[in-house]
Write a protein that holds these residues in place. Structure first.
Motif, short mmCIF file in Angstrom:
data_model
loop_
_atom_site.label_atom_id
_atom_site.label_comp_id
_atom_site.label_asym_id
_atom_site.label_seq_id
_atom_site.Cartn_x
_atom_site.Cartn_y
_atom_site.Cartn_z
N LYS A 418 0.83 -1.22 0.00
CA LYS A 418 0.00 0.00 0.00
C LYS A 418 0.86 1.27 0.00
CE LYS A 418 -3.31 2.33 3.01
NZ LYS A 418 -3.91 2.28 4.34
N ASN A 419 1.86 1.29 0.86
CA ASN A 419 2.73 2.47 0.94
C ASN A 419 3.38 2.78 -0.40
OD1 ASN A 419 2.32 3.06 3.60
ND2 ASN A 419 3.99 1.73 4.32
N HIS A 420 3.75 1.70 -1.10
CA HIS A 420 4.43 1.91 -2.37
C HIS A 420 3.48 2.48 -3.42
CE1 HIS A 420 6.68 0.78 -6.07
NE2 HIS A 420 7.64 1.32 -5.35
N CYS A 421 2.22 2.04 -3.41
CA CYS A 421 1.21 2.58 -4.33
C CYS A 421 1.02 4.08 -4.08
CB CYS A 421 -0.14 1.88 -4.13
SG CYS A 421 -0.15 0.20 -4.71
N GLU A 422 0.95 4.43 -2.81
CA GLU A 422 0.76 5.85 -2.46
C GLU A 422 1.93 6.70 -2.92
OE1 GLU A 422 -2.03 5.08 1.50
OE2 GLU A 422 0.12 5.45 1.76
N LYS A 423 3.12 6.14 -2.77
CA LYS A 423 4.32 6.87 -3.18
C LYS A 423 4.37 7.01 -4.70
CE LYS A 423 9.36 6.85 -2.49
NZ LYS A 423 9.75 6.98 -3.90
N PHE A 424 3.93 5.98 -5.37
CA PHE A 424 3.91 5.97 -6.84
C PHE A 424 3.04 7.12 -7.37
CE2 PHE A 424 1.05 4.29 -10.27
CZ PHE A 424 1.94 4.35 -11.34
N ILE A 425 1.85 7.25 -6.82
CA ILE A 425 0.94 8.33 -7.24
C ILE A 425 1.51 9.70 -6.86
CG2 ILE A 425 -1.37 9.33 -6.89
CD1 ILE A 425 -1.45 6.78 -8.61
N ARG A 426 2.07 9.77 -5.66
CA ARG A 426 2.63 11.05 -5.18
C ARG A 426 3.80 11.49 -6.08
NH1 ARG A 426 2.84 9.44 -0.11
NH2 ARG A 426 5.06 8.91 -0.16
N ASP A 427 4.69 10.56 -6.40
CA ASP A 427 5.84 10.88 -7.24
C ASP A 427 5.40 11.35 -8.63
OD1 ASP A 427 7.44 10.22 -5.17
OD2 ASP A 427 8.16 8.31 -5.99
N LEU A 428 4.38 10.64 -9.18
CA LEU A 428 3.91 11.01 -10.53
C LEU A 428 3.29 12.41 -10.50
CD1 LEU A 428 2.11 8.05 -12.37
CD2 LEU A 428 4.22 9.22 -13.00
N SER A 429 2.56 12.70 -9.41
CA SER A 429 1.87 14.00 -9.34
C SER A 429 2.87 15.16 -9.37
CB SER A 429 1.00 14.09 -8.08
OG SER A 429 1.83 14.21 -6.95
N LEU A 430 4.08 14.89 -8.89
CA LEU A 430 5.11 15.94 -8.88
C LEU A 430 5.61 16.26 -10.30
CD1 LEU A 430 7.15 14.77 -5.76
CD2 LEU A 430 5.45 16.62 -5.87
N LYS A 431 5.34 15.33 -11.23
CA LYS A 431 5.80 15.50 -12.62
C LYS A 431 4.74 16.20 -13.49
CE LYS A 431 9.51 12.55 -12.36
NZ LYS A 431 10.84 12.70 -12.92
N ALA A 432 3.62 16.52 -12.86
CA ALA A 432 2.52 17.11 -13.65
C ALA A 432 2.97 18.43 -14.29
CB ALA A 432 1.32 17.34 -12.74
N ARG A 433 2.38 18.71 -15.43
CA ARG A 433 2.82 19.88 -16.19
C ARG A 433 2.41 21.19 -15.55
NH1 ARG A 433 -1.55 18.90 -19.51
NH2 ARG A 433 -0.40 17.77 -21.10
N ILE A 434 3.16 22.21 -15.87
CA ILE A 434 2.80 23.56 -15.48
C ILE A 434 2.48 24.27 -16.81
CG2 ILE A 434 3.58 25.66 -14.30
CD1 ILE A 434 5.84 23.74 -13.10
N GLY A 435 1.34 24.85 -16.91
CA GLY A 435 0.97 25.49 -18.18
C GLY A 435 -0.21 24.81 -18.82
N VAL A 436 -0.50 25.23 -20.03
CA VAL A 436 -1.72 24.76 -20.70
C VAL A 436 -1.36 23.87 -21.89
CG1 VAL A 436 -3.88 25.52 -21.79
CG2 VAL A 436 -2.77 26.98 -20.09
N PRO A 437 -2.02 22.69 -22.01
CA PRO A 437 -1.72 21.81 -23.14
C PRO A 437 -2.34 22.33 -24.45
CG PRO A 437 -3.48 20.89 -21.82
CD PRO A 437 -3.07 22.16 -21.14
N LYS A 438 -1.70 21.96 -25.58
CA LYS A 438 -2.25 22.40 -26.87
C LYS A 438 -3.39 21.49 -27.29
CE LYS A 438 2.21 24.27 -28.24
NZ LYS A 438 3.49 23.66 -28.58
N LYS A 439 -3.09 20.19 -27.41
CA LYS A 439 -4.13 19.24 -27.86
C LYS A 439 -4.23 18.08 -26.88
CE LYS A 439 -4.19 19.52 -32.89
NZ LYS A 439 -3.73 18.79 -34.08
N PRO A 440 -4.79 18.33 -25.70
CA PRO A 440 -4.82 17.25 -24.71
C PRO A 440 -5.76 16.11 -25.11
CG PRO A 440 -6.11 19.12 -23.94
CD PRO A 440 -5.51 19.55 -25.24
N ILE A 441 -5.39 14.92 -24.74
CA ILE A 441 -6.26 13.76 -24.97
C ILE A 441 -6.50 13.01 -23.65
CG2 ILE A 441 -6.06 13.24 -27.44
CD1 ILE A 441 -3.60 11.58 -26.79
#
Ligand SMILES: [Zn+2]
Length: 490
Positions: A418-441
């Motif tokens: 469980k801890n590892h799943c939580e860390k996985f989501i947390r780590d990915l969230s830190l990579k989220a983009r800053i700014g606006v996408p052109k053609k998001p899908i």
């Protein structure tokens, strides 16, 4: 005062009290009491403080001077004085004399080594020392008229014809080598290597005491005849040679011979008694080596029996017992009893044999239950992550997510970390983009473009796919918090 006619000097390895016997015999005294009475000791009933002479607590020098004998110091006294009270064994010197008749015949005097309790034999003549007259059962006495006979009959002391095993002579050779500081490390049990006479004898007497206890006996070497003492010491010698297995077996026998009729309380009483003694006397290195092994035994087989915080108060109620039945273990873990066997094979649980039956350790079952309870099953993980079972398997197979337990021959269930799943989501969230996408899908959209869940996650981590993260308080671990994917063409 008239001088003695016969005044030989003592031999350097001669027993001081036996020297007195020799002197009194050859000067016509009926025993040493009479001799010392003549020398001005004047003890009631012509008694002699034999034990205190051997220990050096009674100084004979003025009486030796009276008799015009060369003053000698008891060689036993120095060894005796090296023993410390309480910590070391009090059983060092004999109460009744013993000797090797063959040596006596050859030498004409008694060796001081024979005054030590653990010296039970003569290795040179391969015989046990004699302290009892075979046909009468009479004890050899310090007040005997002649050095080489039991009584006034003047019949010489004979060695018994009985044959003894080699163990007793090995033990005896070891004791002799301790006394003469010539121990051959190679020939002795590992456990006693490096120990001094004081430490080793304390260890041996300690073990002899508890071995005797086991069969309801008291180990009182002062009262025992030499042959009986030799049997006790030989048994301990064999125990030391099979250390620690034989010690473990000794400890486990307490289970069948509890100190009281109250079963488990009686067993704990044994252990508490042992523990307290070991603790109190741990400054003796001989005791310390037993303690080390005892602690290991208890930690392995009886955790919880001894409360290290309260040395003198060790829990003795059944409730505090750490070993539980299979049924109880299954209840604790929340599985079927049959599963317990597979946990044992997987080394997740230890099996201990108690009273001939398999039992399990409560603390281990508790820990396992906590681990299983605080992590996820496959279904729980899919629900929390909001992905399909197929996707979860892919993430697990690629080791992006980790499992604490994988299904195998013995077990059908996954346990997802469980801890590892939580860390996985947390780590990915830190990579989220800053700014606006052109053609998001959408996620479905990007997967239609050929991205598997593993490829998508990898691309999200490396930045080749950018994405938004919109946290969902109710589903903190949901993968659906990621959206608006866009392939980043560099
Ligand atoms: Zn001998």
């Amino acid at each position: 005062m008239g001088k003695l006619l016969f005044r030989p000097a003592p031999f350097s390895d001669e027993c001081q009290v036996s020297y007195l016997i020799r002197i009194s015999q050859h000067n016509g005294f009926s025993h040493i009491g009479k001799l010392l009475d003549f020398a001005g000791l004047k003890w009631k009933n012509a008694r002699v403080p034999v034990h205190q002479i051997l220990t050096g607590e009674f100084d004979l020098s003025s009486h030796f001077l009276q008799l015009d004998l060369k003053v000698s110091f008891a060689p036993t006294a120095e060894v005796y004085r090296s023993f410390r009270r309480v910590i070391d064994s009090p059983y060092i010197l004999v109460k009744h004399p013993k000797l090797c008749p063959d040596c006596l015949q050859e030498l004409g005097y008694c060796k001081y080594y024979w005054s030590f309790l653990p010296v039970v034999a003569c290795n040179k003549h391969q015989k046990l020392l004699v302290d009892v007259q075979e046909d009468t059962g009479k004890r050899l006495s310090w007040y005997r008229p002649r050095l080489d006979s039991f009584d006034t009959n003047h019949e010489p002391i004979l060695a018994p014809h009985q044959k003894f095993g080699s163990s007793v002579f090995q033990f005896n050779a070891y004791v002799n080598s301790l006394l003469s500081n010539t121990v051959h490390t190679v020939e002795i049990p590992k456990i006693v290597r490096g120990l001094t006479f004081r430490e080793s004898l304390t260890l041996i007497n300690f073990l002899a005491h508890y071995s005797a206890r086991l069969v309801g006996d008291n180990f009182n070497p002062n009262r025992m005849e030499n042959i009986e003492l030799a049997q006790h010491y030989t048994a301990i010698w064999n125990l030391l040679r099979n250390w620690p297995d034989a010690f473990y077996s000794l400890l486990s026998q307490f289970i069948d011979n509890p100190m009281s009729k109250r079963g488990i309380a009686g067993i704990n009483k044994h252990y508490r008694d042992l523990y307290e003694q070991l603790h109190r006397r741990r400054l003796n290195q001989g005791i310390a080596v037993i303690k080390e092994e005892f602690d290991r035994y208890v930690a392995t087989y009886w955790p919880g029996v001894l409360d290290s915080q309260r040395v003198t108060r060790i829990t003795s109620s059944i409730a505090s017992r750490n070993i539980i039945s299979k049924k109880k273990a299954a209840v604790v873990i929340g599985c079927r009893p049959e599963r317990i066997d597979s946990y044992v094979i997987m080394n997740r649980l230890s099996r201990v044999i108690f009273k001939g039956k398999a039992h399990y350790l409560l603390d281990e079952a508790d820990a396992l239950a906590t681990e299983l309870g605080s992590n996820w099953t496959m279904n729980e993980a899919c629900h929390e992550l909001e992905i399909t079972r197929h996707q979860l398997r892919q993430l697990l197979d690629s080791q992006i997510l980790t499992a604490i337990q994988k299904p195998n021959r013995l077990n059908r269930d996954w346990v997802i970390d469980k801890n590892h799943c939580e860390k996985f989501i947390r780590d990915l969230s830190l990579k989220a983009r800053i700014g606006v996408p052109k053609k998001p899908i959408s996620r479905a959209g990007i997967q239609h473009q050929g991205f598997s869940i593993v490829q998508l996650v990898t691309a999200m981590k490396t930045g080749s796919v950018t994405f938004d993260f919109s946290p969902n308080i109710d589903h903190r671990v949901s993968f659906k918090q990621f959206s608006n994917f866009e392939i980043n063409i560099v």
